[in-house]
Design a protein around this motif. Sequence first.
Motif, short mmCIF file in Angstrom:
data_model
loop_
_atom_site.label_atom_id
_atom_site.label_comp_id
_atom_site.label_asym_id
_atom_site.label_seq_id
_atom_site.Cartn_x
_atom_site.Cartn_y
_atom_site.Cartn_z
N VAL A 293 0.87 -1.17 0.00
CA VAL A 293 0.00 0.00 0.00
C VAL A 293 0.91 1.22 0.00
O VAL A 293 1.71 1.40 0.92
N ASN A 294 0.79 2.03 -1.04
CA ASN A 294 1.63 3.22 -1.17
C ASN A 294 0.74 4.45 -1.26
O ASN A 294 -0.37 4.40 -1.78
N ALA A 295 1.27 5.55 -0.76
CA ALA A 295 0.51 6.80 -0.74
C ALA A 295 0.19 7.24 -2.16
O ALA A 295 0.99 7.11 -3.06
N SER A 296 -1.02 7.73 -2.32
CA SER A 296 -1.40 8.35 -3.58
C SER A 296 -1.86 9.76 -3.27
O SER A 296 -2.58 9.98 -2.30
N GLY A 297 -1.41 10.70 -4.05
CA GLY A 297 -1.79 12.09 -3.82
C GLY A 297 -1.29 12.60 -2.48
O GLY A 297 -0.14 12.42 -2.11
N GLU A 298 -2.18 13.18 -1.72
CA GLU A 298 -1.85 13.79 -0.43
C GLU A 298 -2.10 12.83 0.74
O GLU A 298 -2.21 13.26 1.87
N SER A 299 -2.21 11.54 0.48
CA SER A 299 -2.53 10.57 1.52
C SER A 299 -1.50 10.57 2.64
O SER A 299 -0.31 10.76 2.42
N ASN A 300 -1.96 10.34 3.85
CA ASN A 300 -1.09 10.29 5.01
C ASN A 300 -1.06 8.85 5.55
O ASN A 300 -1.67 8.56 6.57
N LEU A 301 -0.37 7.97 4.84
CA LEU A 301 -0.28 6.58 5.27
C LEU A 301 0.64 6.38 6.47
O LEU A 301 0.68 5.31 7.04
N ARG A 302 1.36 7.43 6.86
CA ARG A 302 2.26 7.30 8.01
C ARG A 302 1.53 6.79 9.24
O ARG A 302 2.12 6.10 10.06
N VAL A 303 0.25 7.12 9.37
CA VAL A 303 -0.50 6.68 10.54
C VAL A 303 -0.62 5.15 10.59
O VAL A 303 -0.86 4.60 11.66
N LEU A 304 -0.43 4.49 9.46
CA LEU A 304 -0.53 3.02 9.42
C LEU A 304 0.81 2.33 9.22
O LEU A 304 0.86 1.10 9.19
#
Length: 187
Positions: A76-87
């Motif tokens: 799962v990689n960030a797309s756009g402005e997504s904040n995946l750091r929380v996961l």
Amino acid sequence: MSDVTETTDTSQDFDVEDASLSKGSATDADSSAAPHSRLDDEGDVAADYIEELLDICDLDGDIDIEVTDGRAYISVNASGESNLRVLSRTETVAALQELTRLAVQTKTGEFSRLILDVGGSREQRQRELEKLVDGAIAGIEAGSMSAHLEPMSSYERKLVHDIVAERGFASESEGEGRDRHTVISRA
């Protein structure tokens, strides 16, 4: 919304340690014979589960599915402005991986060995393991007979064994269950 990309590598490298966990399921060789294998199905179920989770959390991510070395890998990689750091914390990814494995097992009826990566967390963990191994090897070179590492998953122990071998040392797993860990020594 998430985008799902699927790639398949049919090379099969079977991990004997994990093989005993999947008793009663199709063998990896059997799954590679079918055009849409058990591992492909596992990846699809996992991607659907992760996509629903991202929607609930209101996070955007691109989901890639790869089948290689007898496992489904979900990234799962960030797309756009997504904040995946929380996961993407190590403990969070491990928990999400177990939940995803349970979702796959519930849907397919078979044990899953899938690997989940969120925002490059596996690559980061690889670097942490390399530092851990380098520190243990430094202790051995300074005179210790061996170095016992912290308990970790079978996947992480496999990574450690590979790193240790690259560095010209020997390693073996010891202990049972949650206490299973890697011991490094001179080759």
